[in-house]
Design an enzyme around this catalytic site. Structure first.
Site, mmCIF file in Angstrom:
data_model
loop_
_atom_site.group_PDB
_atom_site.id
_atom_site.type_symbol
_atom_site.label_atom_id
_atom_site.label_comp_id
_atom_site.label_asym_id
_atom_site.label_seq_id
_atom_site.Cartn_x
_atom_site.Cartn_y
_atom_site.Cartn_z
ATOM 1 N N GLU A 426 0.840 -1.190 0.000
ATOM 2 C CA GLU A 426 0.000 0.000 0.000
ATOM 3 C C GLU A 426 0.883 1.251 0.000
ATOM 4 O O GLU A 426 1.747 1.397 0.849
ATOM 5 C CB GLU A 426 -0.874 -0.030 1.261
ATOM 6 C CG GLU A 426 -1.627 1.246 1.510
ATOM 7 C CD GLU A 426 -1.962 1.457 2.997
ATOM 8 O OE1 GLU A 426 -2.501 2.510 3.310
ATOM 9 O OE2 GLU A 426 -1.670 0.574 3.811
ATOM 10 N N ASP A 499 -0.431 -1.010 6.137
ATOM 11 C CA ASP A 499 -0.189 -0.511 7.489
ATOM 12 C C ASP A 499 -1.108 -1.213 8.477
ATOM 13 O O ASP A 499 -2.191 -1.667 8.122
ATOM 14 C CB ASP A 499 -0.474 0.993 7.545
ATOM 15 C CG ASP A 499 0.602 1.769 6.795
ATOM 16 O OD1 ASP A 499 1.719 1.228 6.661
ATOM 17 O OD2 ASP A 499 0.310 2.889 6.350
ATOM 18 N N ASP A 501 -3.142 -0.109 10.506
ATOM 19 C CA ASP A 501 -4.180 0.790 11.018
ATOM 20 C C ASP A 501 -5.475 0.529 10.259
ATOM 21 O O ASP A 501 -5.535 -0.369 9.418
ATOM 22 C CB ASP A 501 -3.739 2.254 10.895
ATOM 23 C CG ASP A 501 -3.439 2.629 9.439
ATOM 24 O OD1 ASP A 501 -2.736 3.626 9.236
ATOM 25 O OD2 ASP A 501 -3.903 1.908 8.527
ATOM 26 N N ASP A 503 -7.095 2.139 7.913
ATOM 27 C CA ASP A 503 -6.997 2.267 6.458
ATOM 28 C C ASP A 503 -6.338 1.045 5.839
ATOM 29 O O ASP A 503 -6.776 0.508 4.818
ATOM 30 C CB ASP A 503 -6.145 3.487 6.098
ATOM 31 C CG ASP A 503 -7.001 4.696 5.802
ATOM 32 O OD1 ASP A 503 -6.427 5.769 5.596
ATOM 33 O OD2 ASP A 503 -8.238 4.528 5.780
#
Ligand code: 1YM
Length: 639
Positions: A426, A499, A501, A503
């Site tokens: 990403e 990541d 998180d 997102d």
């Protein structure tokens, strides 16, 4: 220039100011590559003049300070008369306007590429000192600039019966952190240009090292291949080189090749006299033509023993080749634009090479015999071990499938799918770190930009047209949907890296939905993994630990509670933040990383199906219900 400051002058200044504000947009970077790009631009203009048949000698001089250069050619000289529209010297127009140049004509493939005549004004804008000297129309004309601003008018300083253009420039240290040119890099480029432009004489004066070389090759690409053979410390196994050239409405190209007494393959390819170190369609088409011609010759003359099958790479063993292509619309791909992407030229080149090589083999029976023997030996060696045969089979699949690879894929060098891994990363910055930090031999990186299409709501048509998703399928070598098979799979592991998180989880979920709906055989074969980057770095005394989550962190602290005063904990915000080396150690290195394999729970296929369709589908209602029922199981919500 007119005496009062007109709107036109302001426009010009704004144009060059744009170059100074964003030099990277025009020359790629302000590092070493960008600095040398200035030289390539000026050089390409001189080379254009030679390719068009007006210049025969180019001189390139690096001055003793190592930070300024002069390029000159004996062409027609840049025109100095008044431009009918601009009402000022054509020379000044060329050097001050971004898109000035008589070379945009698309039918004209005889251009060296680069910025197509835009180049000189860009170099002018980025130079602290720039002098142009033109001999033409019986006169000598000169003009000086600094940072793109004229310091003098175009002035006639003498008479001359010769013609030509000489440009001196000193890159502006305000723009370039490092302004020292690299003589070796320049020398190599000049030598290659001389090979590609038959008969052109290029003189290289290096006043830093006090050397002078003249490059002039009458044999063109043959000389280049001979040079490759010599520096590769090997020898031809047959007498004559195979050479050919074509010149028609598609463009023109030259090929030179021969077989040598080694097993490796060496190829150099060029488009518009610019090296394409990562190959591309022209290089592949040449190989394809060679393979077809040789296979056909060997079949027709019964040169393949009964128990031997000849593979493409048997033919390529020991092949030394070069192709130089000139076309009007080159499409360069890849991170460093080092690969040609034009598919329109493939059949043209492949068929021409096949036909000409057919004729060569027929008219050189002795050479053909020796080459065929070498191919058979290669094939036998390959078949000697069953394991080797297996590897080589997948290898040829892998190389022949390289044609349609997406431009931003950073490919690995191994050709054995069983050991190759594709990381879907990403974001461009994480993608960049991964490219730098990876094991180039077996790890390929495909950076993904932002959220991918939701394959659950999009429908097969949209998915099939979505570039990002098609890039993934092409890189893997798989078709989508019911046509998806693993026959041509190029990597046996595909690892999603996002990541840690919300997102990142969302992106992983979207990707998994895509795999589940359109590339399911990959999941079923256990090829899909989720990478697990660490969330914390914990330094205890001199030792560093990377831990996955809070639980692990707390366990680690508990275990080391005695040394607790000497502890530092930092939390990673994202993969892009990690240094490439750290990313490798924690997340990429097969010996130390942690992966989750994605599986469809045995016997629970129906449940998986309904979870995917409910959670990723168009109707928000089931999603809401799921969140309400499972809310108390959630930890660490990240809004
Ligand atoms: C050391 C750099 O720039 N040589 C050069 C440039 C030009 C010409 C000749 C030239 C081109 C044409 C007609 C044409 C350029 N001319 C133009 C423009 N060497 C170097 N040598 N006459 C001379 O292309 O028709 C741009 S570059 F636009 F004026 F034609």
């Amino acid at each position: 220039m007119s005496s009062n400051y007109s709107a036109k002058d302001i426009e010009i200044l704004e144009g060059l100011e744009a170059v100074r504000l964003r030099p990277g947009m025009y020359i790629g970077s302000t590092g070493k590559t960008g600095l040398h790009h200035l030289l390539w631009e000026i050089l390409d203009n001189a080379i254009d003049e030679a390719m068009n048949g007006f210049a025969s000698h180019i001189q390139v001089t690096l001055h003793s300070d190592g930070q300024s250069m002069t390029v000159s050619d004996d062409g027609r000289g840049i025109p100095v008369d008044e431009h009918p529209v601009a009402k000022e010297s054509v020379l000044q127009v060329i050097l001050t306007r971004l898109h000035a140049g008589g070379k945009f004509n698309n039918n004209n493939y005889k251009t060296a590429g680069g910025l197509h005549g835009v180049g000189s004004s860009v170099v002018n804008a980025l130079s602290i000192d720039f002098k142009v000297h033109v001999e033409r129309d019986g006169g000598i004309f000169e003009q000086r600039y600094s940072q793109g601003i004229p310091q003098t008018k175009v002035t006639r300083v003498g008479n001359s019966r010769l013609t030509g253009t000489t440009i001196f420039f000193r890159p502006d240290p305000e723009i370039f952190p490092e302004t020292t040119f690299e003589p070796d890099l320049i020398r190599e480029r000049l030598e290659i240009k001389a090979y590609l432009l038959n008969g052109l004489e290029i003189t290289w004066n290096d006043h830093v090292n006090n050397t002078r070389d003249t490059f002039r090759f009458s044999g063109g690409l043959t000389d280049l291949v001979a040079h490759l053979i010599e520096s590769g410390k090997t020898e031809k196994i047959h007498g004559d080189f195979f050479t050919m050239s074509r010149d028609d409405e598609q463009g023109r190209f030259n090929v030179a090749l021969c077989w040598c007494d080694v097993t490796r393959e060496v190829t150099q390819s060029f488009v518009n006299a610019i090296p394409t170190p990562d190959g591309g369609t022209h290089e592949q088409a040449m190989r394809d033509g060679v393979q077809r011609a040789l296979k056909a010759y060997m079949d027709a003359h019964a040169l393949i023993p009964r128990n031997v099958t000849v593979a493409a790479e048997d033919i390529r063993e020991g092949l030394f080749s070069a192709i130089s292509l000139f076309i009007s619309n080159p499409q360069f791909q890849g991170q460093t634009k080092g690969r040609l992407g034009n598919v329109d030229i493939r059949t043209w080149i492949s068929n021409a090479v096949k036909n000409e090589l057919d004729a060569f083999l027929t008219s050189h029976p002795k050479a053909s015999q020796v080459i065929a023997e070498k191919v058979v030996i290669a094939a036998k060696a390959r078949q000697a071990s069953k394991q080797a045969a297996l590897n080589v089979m997948t290898q040829s699949v892998r190389t022949s499938r390289k044609l349609n690879l997406p431009g931003k894929l950073a490919e690995c060098s191994s050709n054995n799918p069983a050991e190759c891994e594709l990381f879907l990363v990403e974001g461009d910055s994480a993608g960049g770190s991964a490219k730098q930090g990876r094991d180039r031999r077996i790890q390929a990186i495909l950076p993904l930009r932002g959220k991918v299409l939701n394959a659950e709501t999009a429908g097969s048509g949209k998915v099939g047209q979505n570039k990002e998703l098609c890039d993934i399928a092409n890189a893997l070598g798989c078709a989508l949907g019911k046509d998806c098979t693993l026959d041509h799979l190029r990597y046996h592991k595909v690892i999603l890296l996002a990541d840690a998180d919300s997102d990142g989880h969302h992106i992983s979920t979207l990707l998994l939905t895509f795999f589940y709906r359109h590339l399911r055989p990959l999941i079923e074969a256990g090829c899909v993994y989720i990478g697990q980057p660490p969330l914390f770095r914990v330094d205890i005394g001199k030792k560093t630990y990377w831990v996955l989550d809070e639980k692990e962190r707390d366990a680690l602290l508990k275990k080391n509670h005695k040394k607790i005063e000497d502890v530092q904990i930092s939390r990673f915000k994202g993969l892009g933040e990690m240094m490439p080396q750290t990313l490798y150690e924690t997340t990429l290195n097969p010996a130390t990383r942690r992966l989750l394999r994605v599986e469809i729970a045995q016997g629970d296929e129906e449940i998986t199906e309904s979870v995917v369709s409910e959670l990723m589908g168009r109707d928000p209602e089931p999603r809401f219900r799921f969140i309400m029922t499972h809310a108390d199981e959630a930890e660490n919500l990240d809004f």
